[in-house]
Design an enzyme around this catalytic site. Sequence first.
Site, PDB file in Angstrom:
ATOM      1  N   TYR A  68     -39.506  58.089 -52.994  1.00  0.00           N
ATOM      2  CA  TYR A  68     -38.976  57.108 -52.065  1.00  0.00           C
ATOM      3  C   TYR A  68     -40.041  56.609 -51.103  1.00  0.00           C
ATOM      4  O   TYR A  68     -39.856  55.568 -50.458  1.00  0.00           O
ATOM      5  CB  TYR A  68     -37.816  57.699 -51.240  1.00  0.00           C
ATOM      6  CG  TYR A  68     -36.609  58.138 -52.015  1.00  0.00           C
ATOM      7  CD1 TYR A  68     -36.474  57.897 -53.380  1.00  0.00           C
ATOM      8  CD2 TYR A  68     -35.578  58.808 -51.369  1.00  0.00           C
ATOM      9  CE1 TYR A  68     -35.364  58.330 -54.069  1.00  0.00           C
ATOM     10  CE2 TYR A  68     -34.456  59.235 -52.051  1.00  0.00           C
ATOM     11  CZ  TYR A  68     -34.352  59.003 -53.406  1.00  0.00           C
ATOM     12  OH  TYR A  68     -33.245  59.427 -54.088  1.00  0.00           O
TER      13      TYR A  68
ATOM     14  N   HIS B 295     -36.653  66.005 -59.866  1.00  0.00           N
ATOM     15  CA  HIS B 295     -36.039  64.676 -59.804  1.00  0.00           C
ATOM     16  C   HIS B 295     -35.582  64.171 -61.180  1.00  0.00           C
ATOM     17  O   HIS B 295     -34.493  63.608 -61.314  1.00  0.00           O
ATOM     18  CB  HIS B 295     -37.016  63.693 -59.171  1.00  0.00           C
ATOM     19  CG  HIS B 295     -36.352  62.532 -58.511  1.00  0.00           C
ATOM     20  ND1 HIS B 295     -36.951  61.777 -57.534  1.00  0.00           N
ATOM     21  CD2 HIS B 295     -35.123  61.974 -58.682  1.00  0.00           C
ATOM     22  CE1 HIS B 295     -36.140  60.820 -57.127  1.00  0.00           C
ATOM     23  NE2 HIS B 295     -35.019  60.924 -57.821  1.00  0.00           N
TER      24      HIS B 295
END
Length: 268
Positions: A42, A102
Site C-alpha cells: 500500500y 499477502h
Amino acid sequence: MPIEMPRLGLGTYTDDDQEGRYEAVKTALDVGYRHIDTAQVYENEEYVGAGIADAPVDRDSVFLATKTVHHDVPERTADVRGAIEGCLERLGTDSVDLCYVHWPTGVYDAEEVLTTYQEAHDDGLIEHIGVSNFTPEHLEEAREILDVPIAAHQFEMHPLLPQEELRADAREHDYWAVAYSPLAQGRVADLDPVQAAAETHDASPYQISLAWLLAKENVAAVPRATGREHIADNFGARNLDLSDDEIAAIDAVDERERCIDPDFAPWN
C-alpha cells in the site's frame, strides 16, 4: 476461540493520497476503531504508523495488522525477514499484532516463507500469523508447516461473494475470516434486500452490508474509508442487529461478483 481482535477495522488501501491515510487513521481511532489494517504494497505504512502515534489513544489498545509477500513486490524469498522488519520500521513499532502473507503467488514458497514468518513470530516481531487470498489447499499446506495456528485469513467477502467454503474453514479451524472490500466497492448499495433493511433500520446500505458480515460466525471486516462521516458511518454497523429474515434475504442474493481478480490470483 479465535484470537482477540476487534471485528470491525479500518482498511487503508488507496491508489492515491497516501499521506491522507495519516488523517484517516487518526480520525478512525478518535471515532472508536481499535483495529487498523495496512500492507507493505500500500506504500502508506509510514503514514499509518504516524497516525496511530499521534492519535489520542494508547498504542497498546490498537490492534495493528500489516501484510507482505505480495506478487508485485519483487523481494526474493530470502528477503522475507527483511520485508517484515521493513514493515515494522515504517510503522514505527517493534512488533505488530498480526502479519499476513499477502498472496500465495509470485515469490511465495510455502516452506521458506512460512518458516520465516514462524521465526519472526518466535522472535517477537509478529504476535500472530495470518494469510490472505489463500485457497483451501494453501490453507491446509500452511497448517502443516506452521507451528502455531493461523490466526486470520483475509480475503474478499461481501453479499455478492459470500465465500461459504472459506468461511467454513475458518469455523472448523477457529480463526478469523477477515473481509476486505466488504462493500464490493459500493455495489452492495444496489441490492434490494440491503436497501430494504437499510430503510427498516434507518441506516445506510453500507452499514447493513457490514452488519450482515458481522452476524456471521468468525467473521471480521476491514472496510476502507476516508472522511469522518464515512468512517463513522461504517463504524455504526456495530450497533445494528439484523433480523433472521433480513440476514436470510441477503444470504439469498444469487448474483456473484468479484471486485479483486488479478490474473495472478491463485483461483485463476
